[in-house]
Scaffold this active site. Structure first.
Site, PDB file in Angstrom:
ATOM      1  N   GLU A  81       1.090  -1.492   0.232  1.00  0.00           N
ATOM      2  CA  GLU A  81       0.363  -0.016  -0.471  1.00  0.00           C
ATOM      3  C   GLU A  81       1.186   1.069   0.205  1.00  0.00           C
ATOM      4  O   GLU A  81       0.538   2.359  -0.429  1.00  0.00           O
ATOM      5  CB  GLU A  81      -0.662  -0.143   1.101  1.00  0.00           C
ATOM      6  N   GLU A 112       7.820 -22.292   6.792  1.00  0.00           N
ATOM      7  CA  GLU A 112       7.854 -20.743   7.977  1.00  0.00           C
ATOM      8  C   GLU A 112       9.063 -22.194   8.734  1.00  0.00           C
ATOM      9  O   GLU A 112       9.216 -21.251   9.586  1.00  0.00           O
ATOM     10  CB  GLU A 112       6.582 -21.317   9.145  1.00  0.00           C
TER      11      GLU A 112
END
Length: 270
Positions: A81, A112
């Site tokens: 953004e 992960e």
């Protein structure tokens, strides 16, 4: 150091399947109200991070978020953004997720758990000592994040960690620990809820304050936003109208000519 893994402790609520919808939502909302207060307690550490980032950004440094699952996705969301909102190049704030871009939409099994991959992902970007790496992990134990932070420190980078377990391995290893104890999740262990909300708030604070500090906001306006759709063009024109006290049509012409609110207002005042 031993610590309590708060993110895995039992919910304050039980027999959830027996509650009607309105009660479920009310109780979720009651838990969510605790999040902002938990974030507020971490403002001194967030301040330290933003000030360090601003100093490095002025010299060409960058901000990297690393995380897995929800934490990784939130980092990517925040990073993605920045270009449209503040007109910064995409490579200045970067979000990386365990498992790569496919993991943004679909879980990648065991990604992960790879403690070596994060540094490999970072090295694609040719890291320098002006860059800052922020690890995001509600548990504070994610190997992908811990490995990336350890390697970043070895290479002289400033590191920070956003976690919901105070005293966790992540909090212990980073230069700037941002610890937000939001308490047990409404659904036990579901850190996409309060923990994720607290991370989103902290990330909003970090990137927004940073953009303000480096001059991407004037007054309270996004004067460098990308004019990528009609809504944003209209917003930009209105900012120019307000800044110069001219007509909408005149402001629109200035904005089209100069391409940004800041440049349009500067031209109008010259």
């Amino acid at each position: 150091m031993s610590y309590t893994k708060i993110t895995e402790t039992p919910s304050n609520h039980d027999n959830l399947e027996q509650l009607d919808t309105a009660v479920l939502l009310q109780k979720m909302n009651e838990e969510d109200k605790k999040v902002a207060d938990a974030v507020a307690l971490a403002i001194p550490q967030i301040t330290e991070l933003v000030d360090a980032l601003a100093e490095r950004f002025e010299k060409g440094g960058r901000l990297f978020y690393i995380g897995a699952g929800t934490s990784g996705r939130l980092g990517i969301l925040d990073a993605s953004e920045i270009p449209p909102t503040y007109g910064m190049p995409h490579e200045r704030v970067v979000g990386l997720i365990a498992g790569g871009d496919i993991a943004i939409r679909k879980s990648v099994e065991h990604a992960e758990d790879d403690s070596q991959q994060a540094w490999s992902d970072l090295m694609v970007h040719e890291m320098t000592d002006l860059d800052v790496v922020v690890g995001i992990a509600a548990s504070g134990t994610t190997p992908y994040v811990l490995g990336g932070i350890a390697d970043a420190k070895k290479n002289g980078l400033l590191t920070a960690g956003i976690t919901n377990n105070p005293g966790s391995p992540l909090a212990e290893v980073v230069d700037i620990p941002i610890e937000m104890n939001v308490g047990p999740e409404f659904v036990t262990g579901s850190t996409r809820m309060k923990s994720g909300t607290s991370q989103k708030l902290a990330l909003n604070m970090i990137s927004t304050a940073l953009m303000i500090r480096i001059g991407r906001v004037k007054g309270n306006k996004m004067v460098h936003m990308q004019l990528s759709n009609n809504k944003l063009v209209d917003r930009g024109v209105r900012y120019v109208v307000e800044g110069l006290g001219i007509s909408y049509d005149e402001a629109e012409q200035l904005l089209q000519k100069h391409g940004s609110v800041k440049e349009a207002i500067a031209a109008g005042k010259s």
